[in-house]
Design a protein around this motif. Structure first.
Motif, short mmCIF file in Angstrom:
data_model
loop_
_atom_site.label_atom_id
_atom_site.label_comp_id
_atom_site.label_asym_id
_atom_site.label_seq_id
_atom_site.Cartn_x
_atom_site.Cartn_y
_atom_site.Cartn_z
N SER A 70 0.80 -1.22 0.00
CA SER A 70 0.00 0.00 0.00
C SER A 70 0.83 1.27 0.00
CB SER A 70 -0.94 0.01 1.22
OG SER A 70 -1.83 -1.07 1.17
N VAL A 71 2.15 1.14 0.17
CA VAL A 71 3.00 2.34 0.14
C VAL A 71 3.32 2.67 -1.32
CG1 VAL A 71 4.00 1.73 2.37
CG2 VAL A 71 5.19 1.06 0.28
N SER A 72 3.87 3.84 -1.56
CA SER A 72 4.21 4.23 -2.92
C SER A 72 5.31 3.34 -3.48
CB SER A 72 4.66 5.69 -2.95
OG SER A 72 5.91 5.84 -2.28
N GLU A 73 5.39 3.28 -4.78
CA GLU A 73 6.40 2.43 -5.43
C GLU A 73 7.81 2.84 -5.01
OE1 GLU A 73 7.79 1.20 -9.98
OE2 GLU A 73 5.84 2.17 -9.63
N GLU A 74 8.05 4.14 -4.91
CA GLU A 74 9.37 4.63 -4.53
C GLU A 74 9.71 4.23 -3.10
OE1 GLU A 74 11.73 8.91 -4.00
OE2 GLU A 74 9.76 8.84 -4.94
N ASP A 75 8.73 4.40 -2.17
CA ASP A 75 8.98 4.04 -0.78
C ASP A 75 9.15 2.54 -0.62
OD1 ASP A 75 8.89 6.63 0.06
OD2 ASP A 75 6.80 6.58 0.72
N GLU A 76 8.38 1.75 -1.37
CA GLU A 76 8.51 0.30 -1.27
C GLU A 76 9.91 -0.14 -1.67
OE1 GLU A 76 6.46 -3.85 -2.91
OE2 GLU A 76 5.65 -1.89 -3.52
N LYS A 77 10.42 0.44 -2.72
CA LYS A 77 11.77 0.08 -3.18
C LYS A 77 12.80 0.41 -2.11
CE LYS A 77 15.01 0.89 -6.99
NZ LYS A 77 15.25 1.62 -8.27
N LYS A 78 12.65 1.58 -1.49
CA LYS A 78 13.60 1.99 -0.45
C LYS A 78 13.51 1.09 0.77
CE LYS A 78 12.68 5.72 1.88
NZ LYS A 78 12.52 7.15 2.27
N LEU A 79 12.28 0.79 1.21
CA LEU A 79 12.10 -0.01 2.41
C LEU A 79 12.57 -1.45 2.20
CD1 LEU A 79 8.59 1.25 3.61
CD2 LEU A 79 10.84 1.89 4.49
N ARG A 80 12.29 -2.01 1.02
CA ARG A 80 12.71 -3.39 0.74
C ARG A 80 14.23 -3.48 0.65
NH1 ARG A 80 8.72 -6.86 0.03
NH2 ARG A 80 6.65 -6.14 -0.70
N GLY A 81 14.84 -2.42 0.17
CA GLY A 81 16.30 -2.41 0.10
C GLY A 81 16.93 -2.44 1.50
N VAL A 82 16.32 -1.70 2.44
CA VAL A 82 16.82 -1.66 3.81
C VAL A 82 16.56 -2.99 4.51
CG1 VAL A 82 16.51 -0.56 6.07
CG2 VAL A 82 16.55 0.85 4.00
N LEU A 83 15.43 -3.62 4.23
CA LEU A 83 15.06 -4.86 4.91
C LEU A 83 16.04 -6.00 4.66
CD1 LEU A 83 11.18 -4.92 4.38
CD2 LEU A 83 12.38 -4.83 6.57
N LYS A 84 16.76 -5.93 3.56
CA LYS A 84 17.73 -6.99 3.24
C LYS A 84 18.80 -7.11 4.31
CE LYS A 84 17.19 -6.47 -1.78
NZ LYS A 84 17.89 -6.09 -3.05
N HIS A 85 19.05 -6.03 5.03
CA HIS A 85 20.12 -6.00 6.02
C HIS A 85 19.61 -6.01 7.46
CE1 HIS A 85 22.59 -4.95 2.54
NE2 HIS A 85 21.73 -3.97 2.28
N LEU A 86 18.31 -6.29 7.65
CA LEU A 86 17.71 -6.24 8.97
C LEU A 86 17.21 -7.60 9.41
CD1 LEU A 86 15.58 -2.97 8.57
CD2 LEU A 86 17.80 -3.21 9.70
N PRO A 87 17.00 -7.79 10.73
CA PRO A 87 16.43 -9.05 11.21
C PRO A 87 15.04 -9.27 10.61
CG PRO A 87 17.31 -7.75 13.03
CD PRO A 87 17.33 -6.87 11.83
N ARG A 88 14.73 -10.50 10.28
CA ARG A 88 13.45 -10.82 9.66
C ARG A 88 12.33 -10.70 10.68
NH1 ARG A 88 10.20 -15.24 8.35
NH2 ARG A 88 9.35 -15.19 6.22
N VAL A 89 11.20 -10.17 10.24
CA VAL A 89 10.03 -10.05 11.11
C VAL A 89 8.85 -10.79 10.49
CG1 VAL A 89 10.71 -7.85 12.15
CG2 VAL A 89 9.38 -7.85 10.03
N GLU A 90 7.97 -11.30 11.34
CA GLU A 90 6.80 -12.03 10.88
C GLU A 90 5.63 -11.07 10.67
OE1 GLU A 90 6.60 -15.22 10.10
OE2 GLU A 90 8.71 -15.57 10.64
N LYS A 91 4.87 -11.30 9.59
CA LYS A 91 3.69 -10.49 9.35
C LYS A 91 2.59 -10.84 10.36
CE LYS A 91 4.34 -9.81 4.38
NZ LYS A 91 3.77 -10.02 3.02
#
Length: 420
Positions: free
Chosen positions: A255-276
């Motif tokens: 539901s976030v903008s395409e630009e924000d999704e790209k940025k957030l997914r890029g950061v998530l690669k280096h973070l601890p995994r979280v469950e939905k």
């Protein structure tokens, strides 16, 4: 015996159709007339008779609701056998309106205990709920307006008509509600992590009534212990990392903008995994400023500000100054969390939590400070309950201030036979 009829929240995510039965148009014409008749139903001397022959006495017609679902919430009925029934009421001109508006397939109406109509139908003695339960149908007419008696809830509020006595009663009720909330937190503190408990309470308050459960689930999915792992992150990336973890766990990434999704997914690669989380978000009739994604962004700012010292340490240190303004500012994160929501967080979460913490830590000063701040807090934004209670109060009663507003809520729930 008190019989409770719970309601069940339904999700409405961006991009999906509004479920059948969620009617947004205001009531007009004959239906509004039925609404006005029902608002005075607690004054009917003879009560109501349902289409299947049961006699009901209306102790309280309920508060009119502006949210998705039934027209009136928290109605209180008395049956011939003396049972008390608490639940919601839906109003239509005719019994056929129930199915015509799709209420029989809408879970929002599963709390309905009575379907009130102006024109009965011999075929419609019961309204079928989505849960397969049934609610009786009762007709109310203008002729019944002349058969009135004083309403029980109004009598309860008017037992002592002294303005000063009623204001003292509101103060006592507000303090009782405050202690009740503190008691709940004290139980959590006995068996859990204090920092996590306060964080979870703050997150739940950000969800308003519509999304409290999803925000509570989010706090459990992304606990403070995991967020503390980000303390070493550079200042310019830490906030983004916190935001990325929360959005990912929320299940709202699409539901976030395409630009924000790209940025957030890029950061998530280096973070601890979280469950939905498994909880569904409600966005129907939620103002854009209160959308879950906006509140999550505000939560990220609050967490970032408190991550090094901790919510509990900052809150206790600030509360010792006994200035409500400083404490409110601490939980404000413009433009995502304004002063109004920050006040709600402070009154409903932070201050009762600190009062409970003072008891566990044997810190008498903290208990005194938190209670004094609460009693001096300015008023919160009005809601359906406080507005309804002010309507029932005699004129001249000063119900301003957070303490007396909390007293109104406490008295409302007490009168309905529910726990505060």
């Amino acid at each position: 015996m008190i019989v409770y009829s719970p309601t069940y929240p339904t999700a409405h995510l961006p991009g999906t159709a509004v479920p059948q039965g969620w009617i947004c148009e205001p009531r007009r014409g004959p239906e509004e007339a039925v609404v006005r008749l029902w608002q005075n139903a607690d004054r009917l001397a003879t009560g109501l008779v349902t289409q299947d022959g049961r006699r009901l006495k209306v102790l309280y017609p309920g508060r009119r609701s502006s949210s998705a679902g039934p027209d009136f919430r928290d109605c209180v009925l008395s049956t011939d056998s003396g049972d008390i029934v608490v639940g919601d009421v839906e109003v239509h001109v005719s019994a056929g309106g129930w199915r015509a508006h799709g209420h029989h397939v809408d879970p929002n109406y599963n709390g309905v205990v009575l379907h009130v109509v102006l024109a009965p139908s011999g075929r419609s003695t019961m309204a079928t709920l989505e849960s397969r339960a049934e609610a009786p149908v009762a007709a109310i007419s203008a002729a019944q307006e002349n058969e009135t008696v004083d309403a029980e809830p109004r009598r309860r509020l008017d037992e002592d008509r002294s303005v000063s006595a009623l204001q003292e009663k509101l103060d006592r009720a507000g303090d009782e509600r405050f202690r009740g909330k503190a008691g709940g937190y004290a139980m959590e503190l006995e068996s859990g992590d204090a920092e996590q408990a306060l964080y979870a309470g703050i997150m739940e308050a950000l969800g308003y009534s519509a999304n409290r459960r999803p925000f509570a689930a989010l706090a459990a999915s992304v606990p403070m212990a995991r967020l503390r792992m980000l303390r070493g992150e550079p200042g310019e990336t830490r906030l983004v990392a916190i935001h990325a973890m929360l959005v990912s766990a929320s299940g709202l990434m699409s539901s976030v903008s395409e630009e924000d999704e790209k940025k957030l997914r890029g950061v998530l690669k280096h973070l601890p995994r979280v469950e939905k989380i498994a909880e569904s978000w409600r966005t129907f009739r939620v103002r854009p400023s209160n959308h879950p994604l906006r509140r999550i962004e505000g939560a990220s700012v609050l967490i970032d500000h408190a991550l090094d010292e901790g919510f509990l340490s900052i809150a206790t240190r600030t509360a010792r100054g006994r200035k409500h303004r400083t404490l409110i500012t601490l939980f404000t994160a413009p433009p995502f969390i304004g002063e109004s929501r920050a006040r709600e967080i402070v009154v409903n979460v932070v201050l009762p939590f600190l009062y409970a913490w003072g008891g566990v830590a044997r810190d008498r000063e903290m208990r005194t400070a938190s209670k004094e701040i609460f009693q001096g807090m300015p008023g919160l934004a009005g809601n359906e309950i406080t507005r309804e209670m002010k309507r029932l109060l005699p004129s001249g009663v000063d119900a301003r201030g957070a303490r007396r507003q909390q007293g109104l809520i406490h008295l409302y729930k007490h009168m309905r036979g529910r726990r505060p």
